[in-house]
Design a protein around this motif. Structure first.
Motif, short mmCIF file in Angstrom:
data_model
loop_
_atom_site.label_atom_id
_atom_site.label_comp_id
_atom_site.label_asym_id
_atom_site.label_seq_id
_atom_site.Cartn_x
_atom_site.Cartn_y
_atom_site.Cartn_z
N GLU A 9 0.81 -1.09 -0.15
CA GLU A 9 -0.11 -0.09 0.13
C GLU A 9 0.88 1.30 0.07
O GLU A 9 0.51 2.12 -0.65
CB GLU A 9 -0.87 0.04 1.09
CG GLU A 9 -1.88 1.14 1.20
CD GLU A 9 -2.74 1.30 2.34
OE1 GLU A 9 -3.80 1.85 2.16
OE2 GLU A 9 -2.57 0.38 3.20
N ARG A 12 2.68 1.73 -3.30
CA ARG A 12 1.58 2.13 -4.57
C ARG A 12 1.15 3.58 -4.01
O ARG A 12 1.03 4.54 -5.03
CB ARG A 12 0.32 1.21 -4.42
CG ARG A 12 -0.79 1.77 -5.34
CD ARG A 12 -1.98 0.99 -5.15
NE ARG A 12 -2.70 1.01 -3.78
CZ ARG A 12 -3.06 2.24 -3.41
NH1 ARG A 12 -3.53 3.25 -3.98
NH2 ARG A 12 -3.72 2.31 -2.06
N THR A 13 1.07 3.94 -2.80
CA THR A 13 0.66 5.40 -2.67
C THR A 13 1.69 6.34 -3.16
O THR A 13 1.43 7.35 -3.44
CB THR A 13 0.11 5.56 -1.16
OG1 THR A 13 -0.94 4.54 -0.77
CG2 THR A 13 -0.39 6.81 -0.55
N ALA A 18 -3.61 4.60 -8.21
CA ALA A 18 -5.05 4.16 -7.58
C ALA A 18 -4.99 2.66 -7.95
O ALA A 18 -4.15 1.96 -8.61
CB ALA A 18 -6.05 4.52 -8.34
N ARG A 19 -5.65 1.94 -7.04
CA ARG A 19 -5.72 0.58 -6.87
C ARG A 19 -6.01 -0.15 -8.22
O ARG A 19 -5.07 -1.19 -8.41
CB ARG A 19 -6.55 0.07 -5.78
CG ARG A 19 -6.00 0.19 -4.40
CD ARG A 19 -7.05 -0.40 -3.38
NE ARG A 19 -6.58 -0.50 -1.84
CZ ARG A 19 -7.29 -0.40 -0.91
NH1 ARG A 19 -8.57 -0.83 -1.11
NH2 ARG A 19 -6.64 -0.51 0.28
N GLU A 34 -6.48 -4.25 -3.54
CA GLU A 34 -7.43 -4.27 -2.59
C GLU A 34 -7.06 -5.52 -1.57
O GLU A 34 -6.99 -5.23 -0.49
CB GLU A 34 -8.83 -4.10 -2.88
CG GLU A 34 -9.69 -4.01 -1.87
CD GLU A 34 -11.19 -4.18 -2.41
OE1 GLU A 34 -11.92 -4.21 -1.37
OE2 GLU A 34 -11.63 -4.08 -3.49
#
Length: 77
Positions: A9, A12-13, A18-19, A34
């Motif tokens: 997470e 990625r952030t 975005a996921r 997710e």
């Protein structure tokens, strides 16, 4: 220690992704990030390798290790 879910997470952030777009860009099912980030599913070894390569980090770091990620060009930099 940071969990692999937390590390995925964070990476990625930090990349500003975005996921769903990130999942699709890596060829994963659209809800893969997710599941990875909530800990409902652990990425396969191949998915872990793809994630590490994509984000430019070692597998150890991706899995929650405290070692700093490898430089973008590999270990020789």
């Amino acid at each position: 220690m940071v969990t692999m879910a937390q590390r995925i997470e964070a990476l990625r952030t930090e990349a500003g992704l975005a996921r769903v777009p990130a999942s699709l860009e890596l060829g994963f099912p659209k809800n893969a990030f997710e599941k990875f980030e909530t800990g409902r599913q652990t990425p396969t070894k191949e998915q872990q390798e793809k994630l590490a390569s994509y984000f430019g980090v070692s597998l150890f770091y991706l899995r929650g290790g405290e070692q700093r990620p490898y430089p973008a060009g590999g270990l020789d930099e």
